[in-house]
Enzyme design. Structure first.
Site, PDB file in Angstrom:
ATOM      1  N   CYS A 154      18.203  -4.944   0.649  1.00  0.00           N
ATOM      2  CA  CYS A 154      17.238  -4.359  -0.282  1.00  0.00           C
ATOM      3  C   CYS A 154      17.894  -4.072  -1.632  1.00  0.00           C
ATOM      4  O   CYS A 154      18.884  -3.364  -1.700  1.00  0.00           O
ATOM      5  CB  CYS A 154      16.686  -3.074   0.326  1.00  0.00           C
ATOM      6  N   CYS A 164      17.982  -0.135  -2.445  1.00  0.00           N
ATOM      7  CA  CYS A 164      18.756   0.832  -1.662  1.00  0.00           C
ATOM      8  C   CYS A 164      20.043   1.177  -2.404  1.00  0.00           C
ATOM      9  O   CYS A 164      20.603   0.337  -3.105  1.00  0.00           O
ATOM     10  CB  CYS A 164      19.075   0.253  -0.283  1.00  0.00           C
ATOM     11  N   ASN A 224       1.721  -0.446  -5.625  1.00  0.00           N
ATOM     12  CA  ASN A 224       1.174  -1.310  -4.583  1.00  0.00           C
ATOM     13  C   ASN A 224       1.919  -0.987  -3.306  1.00  0.00           C
ATOM     14  O   ASN A 224       3.139  -0.943  -3.299  1.00  0.00           O
ATOM     15  CB  ASN A 224       1.405  -2.782  -4.916  1.00  0.00           C
ATOM     16  N   HIS A 263      10.882  -1.081  -0.067  1.00  0.00           N
ATOM     17  CA  HIS A 263      11.447   0.198  -0.521  1.00  0.00           C
ATOM     18  C   HIS A 263      10.450   0.909  -1.462  1.00  0.00           C
ATOM     19  O   HIS A 263       9.938   0.282  -2.384  1.00  0.00           O
ATOM     20  CB  HIS A 263      12.768  -0.091  -1.244  1.00  0.00           C
ATOM     21  N   HIS A 297       8.420   2.224  -4.206  1.00  0.00           N
ATOM     22  CA  HIS A 297       8.540   2.070  -5.656  1.00  0.00           C
ATOM     23  C   HIS A 297       7.161   1.923  -6.301  1.00  0.00           C
ATOM     24  O   HIS A 297       6.203   1.505  -5.663  1.00  0.00           O
ATOM     25  CB  HIS A 297       9.402   0.863  -6.015  1.00  0.00           C
ATOM     26  N   GLN A 354       5.300   0.724 -10.247  1.00  0.00           N
ATOM     27  CA  GLN A 354       5.580  -0.180 -11.355  1.00  0.00           C
ATOM     28  C   GLN A 354       4.923   0.315 -12.635  1.00  0.00           C
ATOM     29  O   GLN A 354       3.928   1.034 -12.589  1.00  0.00           O
ATOM     30  CB  GLN A 354       5.028  -1.579 -11.049  1.00  0.00           C
TER      31      GLN A 354
HETATM   32 ZN    ZN Z   1      15.747  -0.148   0.303  1.00  0.00          ZN
END
Ligand code: ZN
Ligand code: ZN
Ligand code: FE
Length: 329
Positions: A35, A38, A133, A144, A146, A148
């Site tokens: 990822c 991360c 989203n 992960h 997040h 935007q």
């Molecule tokens: Zn991650």
């Protein structure tokens, strides 16, 4: 490597811009490798709890080049000047907004606010859209947590329509459209799902998505810049409660689109507007997805199967459970 700048193409039939970016064709789809958000990844070194990163596959660029094509009327093209950012909300790889502590969620909102301000001050930016989203069915390529941010060189059509309607409403009645919606929902109560000191959450009267909910600040404000620290904390509470409500509705993690509707950042007066947040989950019941298809895409008219008031009742029950879990620990 493809170094072609994105460009805007004008759709003269609809009067809308389309962002065309050849580069985004190469973006990852549902990465299975490590990822990139991360801690410990090349972009995420150091000490942070909320991290803003440039989108590695931006649809807009600060220094976008002039489009190569020079079409004649009625076609037109323009530079896709803008900024695309990712807000990594936590160091944890899993979870939703409701899994962040209240203070952490408030920090995310503060980051939204400062990016709205910062990106909004760029000369070529007219609108800053903050959205989130969640879920593979929405098309999320990175799991992960997040959000935007798209800093756009134009005000997008949905916002434009809201602005036009709010302006007309204000001219006619000398009142804010959104304040009046709030008043109605608060007296009617049927669609209200949750309320705290500063925000009201309700299912939209004319919802397009089955479990669509809106979060309105009760104070007449136009953007996150108008909220004080206490209000940001209550917004954090509202966002946690809404996402927890969705996750308690069925026995799975509910995918959704979350979007902040705020005033444009072109410096004009938008006193008639009222910021709010909208959520669109794609499910119509536990098993079935709601698809936007012929009537929706082909005509722009949404059909709603069922009753928003009945779904509001389901959401209220899920909300009670969610709040009990969030506040009872
Ligand atoms: Zn991650
Ligand atoms: Zn208002
Ligand atoms: Fe809206």
């Amino acid at each position: 490597m493809n170094e072609v700048s994105p460009e805007l193409r004008w759709n003269p039939q609809l009067g809308d811009w389309v962002i065309v970016s050849a580069q985004r064709e190469t973006r990852p789809w549902q990465l299975t490798t490590t990822c990139p958000f991360c801690p410990g990844a090349p972009e995420t070194l150091g000490d942070w709890d909320v991290l803003v990163l440039p989108n590695r596959f931006p649809a807009l660029e600060p220094k976008a080049e002039k489009p190569a094509l020079k079409p004649k009327s009625p076609y037109k093209v323009s530079k896709a000047n803008g900024v695309c950012e990712v807000v990594v909300e936590t160091r944890e790889h899993e979870g939703d907004l409701c899994d962040l502590s209240l203070e952490h969620m408030a920090k995310v909102i503060e980051v939204f606010k400062s990016r709205y301000q910062k990106l909004g001050s760029l000369s070529y930016v007219k609108y800053v859209l903050i959205f989130r989203n969640k879920g593979a069915v929405i098309g999320v390529s990175l799991h992960h947590p997040h959000s935007q941010i798209y800093a756009l060189p134009f005000t997008p059509p949905k916002i434009r329509r809201e602005l036009n309607n709010a302006k007309r409403y204000m001219r006619r009645s000398n009142r804010c459209l959104f304040c009046d919606i709030l008043d109605f929902e608060k007296s009617d109560r049927i669609r209200v799902i949750y309320e705290n000191e500063a925000f009201t959450v309700f299912t939209a009267f004319s919802a397009m998505w089955p479990y669509e909910t809106h979060i309105y600040p009760r104070r007449h404000v136009q953007s996150l810049l108008d909220l004080d620290g206490e209000e940001r904390l209550t917004l954090a509470d509202s966002l946690r409660v809404v996402t927890a409500t969705y996750n308690n509705l069925f026995d799975f993690d509910m995918p959704y689109i979350m979007v902040f509707h705020q005033k444009p950042v072109d410096g004009k007066d938008y006193g008639f507007y009222h910021m709010h947040i909208e959520f669109y989950p794609p499910y119509r019941d536990k098993e079935k997805l709601k698809y936007a298809a012929g009537i929706e895409w082909g005509a722009g008219t949404f059909t709603y199967d069922g009753s928003p008031e009945e779904r509001a009742q389901e959401l209220k029950e899920a909300c009670l459970k969610a709040v009990r879990k969030l506040k009872g620990g």
